[in-house]
Design an enzyme around this catalytic site. Structure first.
Site, PDB file in Angstrom:
ATOM      1  N   GLU A 178       0.828  -1.234   0.000  1.00 57.61           N
ATOM      2  CA  GLU A 178       0.000   0.000   0.000  1.00 57.61           C
ATOM      3  C   GLU A 178       0.850   1.266   0.000  1.00 57.61           C
ATOM      4  O   GLU A 178       0.477   2.283   0.582  1.00 57.61           O
ATOM      5  CB  GLU A 178      -0.979  -0.018   1.189  1.00 57.61           C
ATOM      6  CG  GLU A 178      -1.940  -1.198   1.120  1.00 57.61           C
ATOM      7  CD  GLU A 178      -2.977  -1.237   2.248  1.00 57.61           C
ATOM      8  OE1 GLU A 178      -2.988  -0.331   3.095  1.00 57.61           O
ATOM      9  OE2 GLU A 178      -3.783  -2.196   2.257  1.00 57.61           O
ATOM     10  N   GLU A 287      -5.684  -7.303  -1.591  1.00 58.63           N
ATOM     11  CA  GLU A 287      -6.589  -7.094  -0.452  1.00 58.63           C
ATOM     12  C   GLU A 287      -7.814  -6.370  -0.968  1.00 58.63           C
ATOM     13  O   GLU A 287      -7.699  -5.426  -1.761  1.00 58.63           O
ATOM     14  CB  GLU A 287      -5.982  -6.167   0.623  1.00 58.63           C
ATOM     15  CG  GLU A 287      -5.027  -6.794   1.595  1.00 58.63           C
ATOM     16  CD  GLU A 287      -4.553  -5.777   2.650  1.00 58.63           C
ATOM     17  OE1 GLU A 287      -5.364  -4.954   3.134  1.00 58.63           O
ATOM     18  OE2 GLU A 287      -3.354  -5.814   2.967  1.00 58.63           O
TER      19      GLU A 287
END
Ligand code: BMA
Length: 361
Positions: A178, A287
């Site tokens: 991320e 995710e």
């Protein structure tokens, strides 16, 4: 004459680590082959705990709700850097090792993220008070030695993942995830592109060359992105990556939110599947989810729509926390979205553990 890296890669179809163990090579090839068959469903911490339970052997929310185990199991190494017994979400590393061995025996896949603490402040991964952390862990800098000691712990864990015969179990490692967002100390606003790439490549090189870890497929996994260059500019290079993906969650359930989420995922999936093809990598949705599933048709009306037409290896749904109210992403028995989820997994190209065969051979 030494053969060039790309030449060797192209000839042999092996992972980015040219010294990968045999079963790591098999996993890599099988994941690629399986792209034609469908997308695997994954769940974070699926065997460790769920809604109303913790650490009960054989239990698993999504199995109890749907009849099938996930095909991918996510785990997090956060805390291992200090030699702690438990990770940041209360899973003991000893149990995690056993779960990973069980997953391997089931023929399913393990993927590991690492919410490692902030080396400069001593606080957690989410401490973004300093933009000097990445800089300071690089070679020659003040936190470098400590960082390598943290990597020693990670290496020790990966090298302890062995099957009944003592053979290393191949897993996916997804470090510094991320990073196109700025909520972790390795995020976009917290380091330069060069620093991020140096952090990533140093980590992979250290595990391979100093610690002789050769049972890893490496995942490069951003947060959501609307500009391709955000994804590309911090890509550490083909020698360091096997899986490419991104994390993105849906927040809210209004029709506008839903359709925006679907189109955003489709844009990103389009990009990473093209990128994966060009770079000979494995694309994944590393995710995703809708916290507490207030939309009881989310799997068939949102996730299915988002994935339609794209060949991705897996989709990892986040954890069903046992000790945090409404923090769950896959149905448990009795939840209003059980029916929808069951419908989702009957789609021929949606793979739970029972539809996955022989990934390690
Ligand atoms: C977040 C939440 C946290 C957790 C962290 C690392 O998304 O689930 O509760 O500690 O991931 O797993």
């Amino acid at each position: 004459m030494l053969l060039g890296y790309s030449f060797v890669k192209a000839q042999t179809n092996i992972p980015s680590d040219l010294q990968s163990t045999k079963s790591t090579v098999a996993l890599y090839r099988n994941l690629k082959k399986q792209l034609q068959k469908g997308v695997m469903v994954g769940h974070q911490d699926a065997l460790a705990y769920g809604i109303g339970w913790y650490g009960q052997s054989g239990k698993c929310d999504v199995k109890d709700a749907s009849g099938s185990y996930p095909a991918v199991f996510g785990w997090d190494l956060g805390g291992i850097e200090h030699g702690k017994a438990f990770n940041l979400d209360s899973v003991s590393f000893g149990e995690m090792r056993k779960y990973a061995q069980k997953v391997y025996r089931m023929g399913a896949v393990n993927t590991f993220s690492w919410h490692l603490d902030n080396l400069l402040t001593g606080s957690n991964a989410w401490d973004v008070s300093s933009d000097q952390v990445v800089k300071n862990v690089l070679p020659g800098e003040v936190k470098h030695k400590e960082f390598t000691q943290w990597l020693d712990q990670v290496a020790g864990f990966f090298l302890s993942l062995k099957d009944d015969k003592g053979k290393l179990i191949p897993v996916i490692f997804r470090p510094f995830h991320e990073h196109t967002g700025s909520w972790f100390w390795w995020g976009k606003k917290l380091c330069t592109e060069e620093q991020y790439k140096a952090l990533f490549t140093y980590t992979v090189d250290y595990l391979r060359n100093a610690k002789h870890v050769h049972n890893l497929l490496i995942a490069y996994s951003s947060a959501d992105f609307s500009v391709d260059t955000d994804f590309v500019n911090r890509y550490p290079g083909d020698k360091y990556v096997d899986v490419v993906g991104f994390d993105e969650y849906q927040y809210g359930v209004t029709p506008e939110v839903k359709s925006k989420f679907i189109s955003s995922l489709r844009y990103e999936l389009g990009f990473i599947t093209r990128f994966a093809k060009e770079h000979n990598k494995i694309p994944a949705l590393t995710e995703t989810g809708l916290e507490s599933l207030p939309d009881s048709t989310w799997f068939t009306s949102v996730l299915t729509e988002a994935l339609k037409g794209y060949k991705v290896s897996y989709v990892l749904l986040w954890r069903n926390a046992y000790n945090r109210e409404n923090h769950f992403y896959l149905p448990y028995p009795g939840h209003s979205s059980v029916k929808d989820f069951k419908q989702f997994i009957t789609l021929p190209d949606v793979l739970m553990q029972d539809k996955v065969r022989n990934l390690y051979k």
